[in-house]
Design an enzyme around this catalytic site. Structure first.
Site, PDB file in Angstrom:
ATOM      1  N   GLU A  49       0.856  -1.182   0.000  1.00 25.76           N
ATOM      2  CA  GLU A  49       0.000   0.000   0.000  1.00 25.76           C
ATOM      3  C   GLU A  49       0.894   1.235   0.000  1.00 25.76           C
ATOM      4  OE1 GLU A  49      -2.571  -0.254   3.365  1.00 25.76           O
ATOM      5  OE2 GLU A  49      -3.848  -1.784   2.454  1.00 25.76           O
ATOM      6  N   ASP A  60      -6.030   8.779  10.173  1.00 30.51           N
ATOM      7  CA  ASP A  60      -4.683   8.391  10.593  1.00 30.51           C
ATOM      8  C   ASP A  60      -4.280   9.016  11.920  1.00 30.51           C
ATOM      9  OD1 ASP A  60      -3.740   6.738   8.371  1.00 30.51           O
ATOM     10  OD2 ASP A  60      -4.063   8.542   7.182  1.00 30.51           O
ATOM     11  N   TYR A 174     -10.503  -4.530   3.019  1.00 27.65           N
ATOM     12  CA  TYR A 174      -9.685  -4.104   4.145  1.00 27.65           C
ATOM     13  C   TYR A 174     -10.601  -3.954   5.359  1.00 27.65           C
ATOM     14  CZ  TYR A 174      -6.041  -1.297   6.567  1.00 27.65           C
ATOM     15  OH  TYR A 174      -5.100  -0.823   7.438  1.00 27.65           O
TER      16      TYR A 174
END
Length: 261
Positions: A49, A60, A174
């Site tokens: 990735e 994040d 994911y």
């Protein structure tokens, strides 16, 4: 068969599980990103990735936020990332997925992005914040150029949403191991295994688990119920620790060796 599908099919055939590292493109700089990706491919990454730096990375934690900031300060953008991947394709066939927020992709132009990404040798695009009709439209645009739309599902996703998300996805799914942002954690939440089981009710695509996977024990635990483990913040942090010493590649190789059973 796409590179991503071929890699997961090979793993299944050999009775193995996958390792998916994440790195931010351009951190510490693009030339070093080139060496980092090649080293990760050499260490046995199933898919890599490649994070597109963004000024407001909401999903994040601090580690990847700072890597994104450093990359932006170096002038990294999508065009330069495509150039990087073109160079990488001269050396490796490891599947590469762009990991991005939607805003930079919209600014670039989705049709143009799909064409440029495919020409560069990118295999799929994971968008953290694309939803519902946007996801369907983007998936259709990517499929014109045989690119996969990799989608995120979370423990908070309802079965209805999981079914909708997986219906427009390809490559792999994911599964976010826990609610919250990226960053190392002490253990893998039991909700991750439950989530993988829920996802499997709606799709035969491989399921990778990420967010907080940072040790060999956690990788092994994820391999017990999912098809692959994603390691991001821990690798980005290792790169950050090494960037001033000039030993980034050697240290990265050693760190990855501690992660893989």
């Amino acid at each position: 068969m796409s590179r991503i599908a071929a890699e997961f099919e090979k793993l299944k055939r050999e009775g193995r599980k996958g390792f998916i590292p994440f790195v931010t493109a351009g951190d510490p700089e693009l030339d070093l990103s080139y060496e980092i990706v090649l080293k990760l491919a050499e260490t046995g990454a199933t898919v890599i990735e490649l994070g597109v730096p963004f000024s407001d990375p909401m999903a994040d934690g601090p580690t990847i936020q700072m890597s994104s900031q450093r990359s932006l300060q170096k002038g990294t953008n999508l065009s330069r990332i495509f150039d990087l991947v073109e160079r990488l394709r001269e050396k490796t066939e490891v599947p590469i997925v762009l990991f991005s927020y939607l805003n930079p992709l919209l600014q670039f132009g989705l049709h143009k992005l799909s064409e440029k990404a495919a020409n560069a040798g990118i295999d799929g695009i994971l968008v953290t914040d694309v939803i519902d009709e946007e996801a369907k439209k983007f998936s259709d645009i990517l499929r014109v150029n045989d690119l996969d739309l990799i989608s995120l599902v979370a423990p908070t996703s309802t079965d209805e949403r999981i079914e909708k998300i997986t219906s427009v996805s390809s490559g792999f799914i994911y599964a976010v191991s826990r609610a919250g942002v990226t960053g190392a954690q002490k253990d893998v939440s039991s909700t991750a295994e439950n989530l993988v089981g829920r996802v499997r009710k709606f799709t035969d695509l491989p399921v990778a688990v990420g967010f907080g996977i940072s040790t060999r024990q956690q990788v092994e635990k994820v391999w017990g119920f999912a098809d692959a483990a994603v390691v991001g913040s821990a690798i980005v942090a290792d790169i950050e620790r090494s960037r001033d010493s000039g030993n980034v590649i050697a240290n990265l190789e050693s760190f990855v060796a501690t992660l893989l059973p």
